[in-house]
Structure formats: structure tokens, C-alpha cells
Design a protein around this motif. Structure first.
Motif, PDB file in Angstrom:
ATOM      1  N   TYR A  78     101.104 119.600  50.756  1.00 28.30           N
ATOM      2  CA  TYR A  78     100.155 120.400  51.558  1.00 28.30           C
ATOM      3  C   TYR A  78     100.850 121.707  51.924  1.00 28.30           C
ATOM      4  CZ  TYR A  78      97.730 115.965  52.019  1.00 28.30           C
ATOM      5  OH  TYR A  78      97.069 114.795  51.731  1.00 28.30           O
ATOM      6  N   PRO A  79     100.069 122.769  52.203  1.00 32.92           N
ATOM      7  CA  PRO A  79     100.709 123.993  52.673  1.00 32.92           C
ATOM      8  C   PRO A  79     101.533 123.673  53.931  1.00 32.92           C
ATOM      9  CG  PRO A  79      98.361 124.346  52.259  1.00 32.92           C
ATOM     10  CD  PRO A  79      98.609 122.873  52.124  1.00 32.92           C
ATOM     11  N   LEU A  80     102.704 124.320  54.025  1.00 31.29           N
ATOM     12  CA  LEU A  80     103.627 124.025  55.133  1.00 31.29           C
ATOM     13  C   LEU A  80     103.678 125.190  56.115  1.00 31.29           C
ATOM     14  CD1 LEU A  80     105.937 122.187  56.294  1.00 31.29           C
ATOM     15  CD2 LEU A  80     107.513 123.613  54.959  1.00 31.29           C
ATOM     16  N   LEU A  81     103.538 124.876  57.390  1.00 34.11           N
ATOM     17  CA  LEU A  81     103.688 125.879  58.450  1.00 34.11           C
ATOM     18  C   LEU A  81     105.003 125.609  59.180  1.00 34.11           C
ATOM     19  CD1 LEU A  81     100.917 127.127  60.853  1.00 34.11           C
ATOM     20  CD2 LEU A  81     103.147 126.529  61.761  1.00 34.11           C
ATOM     21  N   VAL A  82     105.740 126.672  59.461  1.00 32.71           N
ATOM     22  CA  VAL A  82     107.019 126.543  60.182  1.00 32.71           C
ATOM     23  C   VAL A  82     106.974 127.457  61.397  1.00 32.71           C
ATOM     24  CG1 VAL A  82     109.520 126.902  60.033  1.00 32.71           C
ATOM     25  CG2 VAL A  82     108.298 125.941  58.077  1.00 32.71           C
ATOM     26  N   ALA A  83     107.332 126.918  62.559  1.00 37.06           N
ATOM     27  CA  ALA A  83     107.251 127.702  63.799  1.00 37.06           C
ATOM     28  C   ALA A  83     108.537 127.552  64.605  1.00 37.06           C
ATOM     29  CB  ALA A  83     106.042 127.240  64.625  1.00 37.06           C
ATOM     30  N   ALA A  84     109.487 128.437  64.299  1.00 39.10           N
ATOM     31  CA  ALA A  84     110.770 128.416  65.018  1.00 39.10           C
ATOM     32  C   ALA A  84     110.836 129.520  66.054  1.00 39.10           C
ATOM     33  CB  ALA A  84     111.909 128.616  64.019  1.00 39.10           C
ATOM     34  N   SER A  85     109.876 130.421  66.027  1.00 32.98           N
ATOM     35  CA  SER A  85     109.978 131.691  66.739  1.00 32.98           C
ATOM     36  C   SER A  85     110.406 131.557  68.199  1.00 32.98           C
ATOM     37  CB  SER A  85     108.610 132.392  66.678  1.00 32.98           C
ATOM     38  OG  SER A  85     108.682 133.680  67.237  1.00 32.98           O
ATOM     39  N   ARG A  86     111.489 132.213  68.536  1.00 31.87           N
ATOM     40  CA  ARG A  86     112.004 132.338  69.907  1.00 31.87           C
ATOM     41  C   ARG A  86     112.349 131.009  70.567  1.00 31.87           C
ATOM     42  NH1 ARG A  86     108.129 137.088  72.608  1.00 31.87           N
ATOM     43  NH2 ARG A  86     108.708 138.720  71.126  1.00 31.87           N
ATOM     44  N   LYS A  87     112.382 129.940  69.802  1.00 33.86           N
ATOM     45  CA  LYS A  87     112.595 128.636  70.454  1.00 33.86           C
ATOM     46  C   LYS A  87     114.023 128.514  70.986  1.00 33.86           C
ATOM     47  CE  LYS A  87     108.579 126.255  68.785  1.00 33.86           C
ATOM     48  NZ  LYS A  87     107.913 125.318  67.902  1.00 33.86           N
ATOM     49  N   ARG A  88     114.165 127.578  71.919  1.00 31.18           N
ATOM     50  CA  ARG A  88     115.406 127.449  72.678  1.00 31.18           C
ATOM     51  C   ARG A  88     116.637 127.266  71.774  1.00 31.18           C
ATOM     52  NH1 ARG A  88     117.020 125.697  77.916  1.00 31.18           N
ATOM     53  NH2 ARG A  88     119.066 124.753  77.779  1.00 31.18           N
ATOM     54  N   PHE A  89     116.486 126.549  70.655  1.00 31.57           N
ATOM     55  CA  PHE A  89     117.664 126.306  69.816  1.00 31.57           C
ATOM     56  C   PHE A  89     118.225 127.610  69.262  1.00 31.57           C
ATOM     57  CE2 PHE A  89     116.119 126.289  65.276  1.00 31.57           C
ATOM     58  CZ  PHE A  89     114.757 126.455  65.505  1.00 31.57           C
ATOM     59  N   LEU A  90     117.385 128.642  69.150  1.00 28.96           N
ATOM     60  CA  LEU A  90     117.895 129.965  68.742  1.00 28.96           C
ATOM     61  C   LEU A  90     118.675 130.578  69.901  1.00 28.96           C
ATOM     62  CD1 LEU A  90     114.784 131.405  66.850  1.00 28.96           C
ATOM     63  CD2 LEU A  90     116.767 130.219  65.924  1.00 28.96           C
ATOM     64  N   GLY A  91     118.158 130.416  71.124  1.00 28.85           N
ATOM     65  CA  GLY A  91     118.862 130.911  72.306  1.00 28.85           C
ATOM     66  C   GLY A  91     120.214 130.252  72.464  1.00 28.85           C
ATOM     67  N   GLU A  92     120.299 128.975  72.087  1.00 32.92           N
ATOM     68  CA  GLU A  92     121.580 128.251  72.178  1.00 32.92           C
ATOM     69  C   GLU A  92     122.550 128.765  71.117  1.00 32.92           C
ATOM     70  OE1 GLU A  92     120.188 124.241  71.716  1.00 32.92           O
ATOM     71  OE2 GLU A  92     119.567 124.091  73.819  1.00 32.92           O
ATOM     72  N   LEU A  93     122.056 128.947  69.900  1.00 32.38           N
ATOM     73  CA  LEU A  93     122.922 129.446  68.821  1.00 32.38           C
ATOM     74  C   LEU A  93     123.503 130.810  69.183  1.00 32.38           C
ATOM     75  CD1 LEU A  93     123.765 129.016  65.712  1.00 32.38           C
ATOM     76  CD2 LEU A  93     121.962 130.674  65.264  1.00 32.38           C
ATOM     77  N   LEU A  94     122.682 131.641  69.808  1.00 30.92           N
ATOM     78  CA  LEU A  94     123.062 133.032  70.080  1.00 30.92           C
ATOM     79  C   LEU A  94     123.604 133.220  71.501  1.00 30.92           C
ATOM     80  CD1 LEU A  94     119.836 134.598  68.494  1.00 30.92           C
ATOM     81  CD2 LEU A  94     122.070 134.329  67.404  1.00 30.92           C
ATOM     82  N   ALA A  95     123.936 132.108  72.174  1.00 34.85           N
ATOM     83  CA  ALA A  95     124.394 132.196  73.567  1.00 34.85           C
ATOM     84  C   ALA A  95     125.661 133.046  73.677  1.00 34.85           C
ATOM     85  CB  ALA A  95     124.664 130.795  74.100  1.00 34.85           C
ATOM     86  N   THR A  96     125.750 133.748  74.800  1.00 36.64           N
ATOM     87  CA  THR A  96     126.950 134.546  75.083  1.00 36.64           C
ATOM     88  C   THR A  96     127.989 133.612  75.683  1.00 36.64           C
ATOM     89  OG1 THR A  96     125.399 136.253  75.714  1.00 36.64           O
ATOM     90  CG2 THR A  96     127.714 136.632  76.269  1.00 36.64           C
ATOM     91  N   PRO A  97     129.168 133.522  75.066  1.00 37.05           N
ATOM     92  CA  PRO A  97     130.172 132.605  75.617  1.00 37.05           C
ATOM     93  C   PRO A  97     130.547 132.989  77.049  1.00 37.05           C
ATOM     94  CG  PRO A  97     130.869 133.525  73.508  1.00 37.05           C
ATOM     95  CD  PRO A  97     129.649 134.275  73.918  1.00 37.05           C
ATOM     96  N   THR A  98     130.662 131.990  77.928  1.00 31.64           N
ATOM     97  CA  THR A  98     131.101 132.246  79.306  1.00 31.64           C
ATOM     98  C   THR A  98     132.268 131.313  79.606  1.00 31.64           C
ATOM     99  OG1 THR A  98     129.437 130.675  80.040  1.00 31.64           O
ATOM    100  CG2 THR A  98     128.864 132.995  80.280  1.00 31.64           C
ATOM    101  N   GLY A  99     133.440 131.636  79.095  1.00 30.78           N
ATOM    102  CA  GLY A  99     134.626 130.823  79.347  1.00 30.78           C
ATOM    103  C   GLY A  99     134.470 129.445  78.750  1.00 30.78           C
ATOM    104  N   SER A 100     134.544 128.418  79.583  1.00 34.83           N
ATOM    105  CA  SER A 100     134.575 127.043  79.071  1.00 34.83           C
ATOM    106  C   SER A 100     133.180 126.464  78.848  1.00 34.83           C
ATOM    107  CB  SER A 100     135.335 126.155  80.061  1.00 34.83           C
ATOM    108  OG  SER A 100     134.681 126.252  81.320  1.00 34.83           O
ATOM    109  N   GLY A 101     132.179 127.011  79.522  1.00 34.24           N
ATOM    110  CA  GLY A 101     130.827 126.425  79.470  1.00 34.24           C
ATOM    111  C   GLY A 101     130.144 126.665  78.151  1.00 34.24           C
ATOM    112  N   PRO A 102     128.903 126.154  77.996  1.00 38.82           N
ATOM    113  CA  PRO A 102     128.163 126.325  76.744  1.00 38.82           C
ATOM    114  C   PRO A 102     127.677 127.757  76.558  1.00 38.82           C
ATOM    115  CG  PRO A 102     126.816 125.191  78.383  1.00 38.82           C
ATOM    116  CD  PRO A 102     128.158 125.406  79.009  1.00 38.82           C
ATOM    117  N   GLY A 103     127.815 128.585  77.591  1.00 42.42           N
ATOM    118  CA  GLY A 103     127.391 129.976  77.474  1.00 42.42           C
ATOM    119  C   GLY A 103     126.011 130.200  78.031  1.00 42.42           C
ATOM    120  N   GLU A 104     125.688 131.496  78.156  1.00 44.74           N
ATOM    121  CA  GLU A 104     124.395 131.867  78.721  1.00 44.74           C
ATOM    122  C   GLU A 104     123.399 132.017  77.573  1.00 44.74           C
ATOM    123  OE1 GLU A 104     123.188 135.647  81.265  1.00 44.74           O
ATOM    124  OE2 GLU A 104     125.087 134.720  81.862  1.00 44.74           O
TER     125      GLU A 104
END
Ligand code: PMM
Length: 270
Positions: free
Chosen positions: A195-221
Motif C-alpha cells: 500500500y502507499p506508505l505515509l511517514v510522519a517524523a516532522s519535528r517529533k521529540r526523537f529529533l529534538g533528542e538527537l539534536l540536543a545541546t549537551p549540558t555537561g553530564s545530563g542528556p542535554g537540552e
């Protein structure tokens, strides 16, 4: 597919397009920037979101749908309710985008069968308030595909035309960030469903996590939602290259270019 969320609380653009005239203007911009479809939703499905009243959902989306259709734009309605979908189709929408894939409201697939409209069936386990408690899989990709197949078969059983079905693995819905990446790495398994496939990743949180700004020891902002569009366009290129039929995004210009790039490269590999 460009997104217009007529909601006060979507994680990605909540509150920006609540006023119908502003939402219509935005949808027109998305189409001018390359969207072939504009997806209009009135109920947020962000993790933890509670349901809203059906009448309120219809009040939010109907004038926006009518306004965009009057401009000659192809509109899908993002709703889990058959009642809202029916009104939306009457207002001129042509595609049903049901994130529950027919599971929240059994009347939805019957409506799609009755009117013959295309319907997006997304892999879905639970409503947004509890969906992140349901991220256990034995074999992630195989399980999502099997569950989505059950949803597709349920739709076919009530008479939905196979040619009207669009499938979507449902990134972020009962899936952790890491699981979303695994799904993206295996889109071929969903393309193979036929079937035709739709993909919707836009702006989702996992992108925010990948691109987080490191803040010392934590997971980042987390990278804020409105600064995830470049990464979204990168996913658009990858998903289009993997054979997706439609990519649902909040910002269409870069993704429309990415789709053209992917199509051009694919043309050489055939
Ligand atoms: N995600 C959201 C809303 N609608 N529809 C489909 N078909 N697939 C999705 O993954 C999907 C969707 C949530 O994101 P938003 O708040 O940015 O609209």
C-alpha cells in the motif's frame, strides 16, 4: 503533505493556527511551498494528550477545511472520529487521516467504505494519554507490521477499497525514540505491504533528542520543535528514497525539494 494543527496544544505548532483565517493562510502557504495535500487536525495527539469534545473538534477544523478547499487545495482531515470525518468530507476534504487506523471509532472504516475516500491507517495501540505505556515489542518491525496488517484487514472486511488504503507505521505512537529510528531504518518492510506508505517524523521529540545541546553530564537540552525542520527534511529525503508515497511535515519547502532530489536519484537506480 503539509500540516495545519488547529489546536491550542500540539507539541509542534500548538496555538499558532487556532484562528481559522490564520490557519487557512498557513495552509495556502504550505501548498504554495510544495504540499500536494494539506492535513487539517483539531485534536492534539501529543503523548499525554486528553481527548477533546467532538463538537469542538468539528468547530476547529470545518471552516479551515472549507477555506482551503475553496482555494483548490486537496485536504485531508486528521481525526479519529467518524462523525468529524463525515462533516469534513462534506466540507470538501478528500482524504481521511486516522491516526488510530480505524481502532478508536469502528464507524471510521465503515465511513471510508461508504464514501470511497482514501484513508490513512496508522499503526496504533492506545490513546495518547497511555500510549507510551505500550512500547513493548518482541520484534519491533515485524510486530508493527503484523498489527498494522490486522488493522488493514479489518478495514478490508467492512468493504474499504484496497486502492483507498494508505499505511503509516506511526512514529512516536507507542514507540520510544530509539524504536522510531529502527522503524525509519526498516521502511522497506512497510513499503512491502503493498500500500502507499505515509511517514510522519516532522519535528517529533526523537529529533529534538538527537539534536540536543549537551549540558555537561545530563542528556542535554532538547532542540526545540521549531528548530527541527532541517532534520525533518533529511528524514524526508531518506523516507522518499526508501519508497514512501507521502511525507507529512510542518514546513514544506525544504521537504518538497528533498522529495524531488530523492525521486531524481531513484530514477537513476531503477
Ligand atoms: N502524527 C501526528 C499527527 N497526525 N498522522 C499520521 N498519519 N501519522 C503521524 O505520525 C501523525 C499524524 C502528531 O504530530 P503533530 O502534532 O505534529 O501533528
Amino acid at each position: 503533505m503539509g500540516v495545519v494543527n488547529v489546536t491550542p496544544d500540539s507539541f509542534s505548532d500548538g496555538g499558532k493556527w487556532l484562528d481559522a483565517a490564520t490557519a487557512i493562510r498557513h495552509g495556502i502557504e504550505l501548498a504554495a511551498d510544495g504540499a500536494d495535500i494539506v492535513d487539517v487536525g483539531g485534536e492534539s495527539t501529543r503523548p499525554g494528550a486528553l481527548r477533546i469534545d467532538e463538537a469542538e473538534e468539528a468547530r476547529r477544523v470545518l471552516p479551515v477545511i472549507a477555506g482551503l478547499v475553496a482555494e483548490g487545495i486537496c485536504v485531508s482531515v486528521d481525526t479519529m472520529r467518524a462523525g468529524t470525518a463525515r462533516l469534513a468530507l462534506e466540507a470538501g476534504a478528500t482524504i481521511i487521516n486516522d491516526v488510530s487506523g480505524g481502532r478508536a471509532d469502528p464507524a471510521m472504516t465503515r465511513l471510508a467504505a461508504e464514501v470511497g475516500s482514501p484513508i490513512v491507517l496508522m499503526h496504533w495501540r492506545e490513546h495518547s494519554d497511555t500510549m507510551q505505556n505500550h512500547t513493548q515489542y518482541d520484534d519491533l518491525v515485524a510486530d508493527i507490521r503484523a498489527e498494522l496488517t490486522v488493522q488493514v484487514e479489518a478495514a478490508l472486511a467492512v468493504g474499504v477499497d484496497p486502492g483507498a488504503i494508505i499505511v503509516d507505521p506511526g512514529l512516536g505512537f507507542s514507540k520510544t525514540g530509539a524504536q522510531n529510528w529502527t522503524v525509519l531504518a526498516h521502511l522497506d518492510a512497510f513499503v512491502e505491504m503493498g500500500y502507499p506508505l505515509l511517514v510522519a517524523a516532522s519535528r517529533k521529540r526523537f529529533l529534538g533528542e538527537l539534536l540536543a545541546t549537551p549540558t555537561g553530564s545530563g542528556p542535554g537540552e532538547l532542540r526545540p520543535a521549531d528548530r527541527r525542520d532541517d532534520a525533518t527534511a533529511a528524514i524526508t529525503a531518506l523516507a522518499a528514497s526508501a519508497g514512501a508515497w507521502c511525507i507529512r511535515v510542518h514546513e514544506t519547502a525544504a521537504s518538497a525539494d528533498a522529495v524531488r532530489v530523492a525521486a531524481r536519484v531513484r530514477a537513476e537506480t531503477r
